[in-house]
Scaffold this active site. Structure first.
Site, short mmCIF file in Angstrom:
data_model
loop_
_atom_site.label_atom_id
_atom_site.label_comp_id
_atom_site.label_asym_id
_atom_site.label_seq_id
_atom_site.Cartn_x
_atom_site.Cartn_y
_atom_site.Cartn_z
CE LYS A 37 36.95 50.61 41.12
NZ LYS A 37 36.34 49.40 42.11
CG ASP A 64 33.01 49.25 41.10
OD1 ASP A 64 32.16 48.40 40.26
OD2 ASP A 64 34.08 48.59 41.47
CE LYS A 66 32.40 44.88 40.09
NZ LYS A 66 33.14 45.80 41.18
CG ASP A 69 17.80 42.59 43.46
OD1 ASP A 69 16.88 41.99 43.07
OD2 ASP A 69 18.34 42.97 44.62
CB THR A 128 39.24 40.49 36.03
OG1 THR A 128 39.21 41.08 37.11
CG2 THR A 128 39.12 41.09 34.76
NE ARG A 221 45.26 46.08 44.94
CZ ARG A 221 45.07 44.43 44.64
NH1 ARG A 221 45.47 43.84 45.63
NH2 ARG A 221 44.50 44.31 43.82
#
Ligand code: C5P
Length: 243
Positions: A37, A64, A66, A69, A128, A221
């Site tokens: 990603k 990714d 997002k 618009d 999230t 991570r």
């Protein structure tokens, strides 16, 4: 890259700041993870050339970015994203039905024009990082879960291939949107993904998230900051593979 069938579900978030670091991690997880990603940080620093380079060397890339618009601008951005060879791209469901329809159409048209397979186009429901209170500050009065589910259904009706959702929302979306709707789930912690939560709060272990209905899990991570990213990715795939 050909990962094991269960490894196909693991997408590694390359949340690093240089293409060199990204390429190093990519090679460490080659054949183990199902995709990589690339988010706005790395894309802004390294650009579409890095995406093309990873795609050309055999990786599936989830871009990714997002998009959110007006429909025409999103369609043009999707067209450019498809031309990088990305395997999965995303938009914000809160951009509305017309915006998502424009994104789906642009992805199909750009893929047909370039002779490449159409990417999966998925929609972010509610970030999230937002809770019910911050959602209300944006003018959304209904409960968070109701809002997530309404956005997921709208995304499906608008022709999206799936959504990004937190582990807690996965089961409800799976039940409502059916088996063929892709659910991409970040916030993976615990079990083989380690106990360090970082800034994620509502988390689930890798196998638990898949059992709840996730099609793909996004892990950053716990892999990229591990002393041995390859071993960390392998441990997660083993957890997904064990009965
Ligand atoms: O390092 P970690 O495993 O927390 O990384 C999760 C990745 O998923 C990050 O790239 C983060 O931006 C992304 N993400 C998320 N929550 C969302 C959407 C994306 O954590 N709702």
């Amino acid at each position: 890259m050909s990962a094991s069938p269960r490894g196909e579900r693991l997408l590694v978030a390359l949340d690093v700041d240089t293409p060199e670091r990204a390429l190093t991690i990519a090679e460490q997880v080659r054949g183990i993870a199902g995709g990589l990603k690339i988010g706005s940080r790395l894309f802004t620093a390294a650009g579409p050339d890095l995406v093309r380079r990873l795609v050309d060397s055999g990786f599936r890339v989830f871009l990714d970015l997002k998009f959110h618009d007006i429909p025409n601008t999103v369609a043009q951005a999707v067209d450019a994203a498809v031309r990088t060879g990305a395997w999965m791209i995303n938009v914000h469901a809160s951009g509305g039905s017309a915006m998502m329809q424009a994104a789906a159409r642009a992805a199909a048209d750009a893929a047909a024009a370039s002779g490449s397979p159409a990417p999966l186009v998925i929609a972010v429901t509610v970030l999230t990082s937002m809770d019910e209170q911050t959602l209300q500050q944006t003018g959304v009065a209904r409960p968070l879960m109701d809002h997530v589910l309404a956005l997921a259904k709208m995304a499906q009706s608008a022709g999206m291939d799936g959504v990004v959702a937190s582990p807690q929302e996965t089961a409800v979306i799976r039940e409502s949107c059916g088996a063929d709707f892709a659910i991409v789930t970040p916030g993976i912690r615990g079990a083989s993904a380690g106990q360090e939560k970082n800034d994620q709060s509502r988390t689930m272990g890798p196998a638990e998230a898949v059992r709840a209905g996730a099609t793909y899990i996004v892990v950053g991570r716990p892999i990229i900051a591990a002393p041995d990213p390859k071993a960390a990715a392998q441990a997660i795939v083993e957890e997904l593979t064990s009965p």
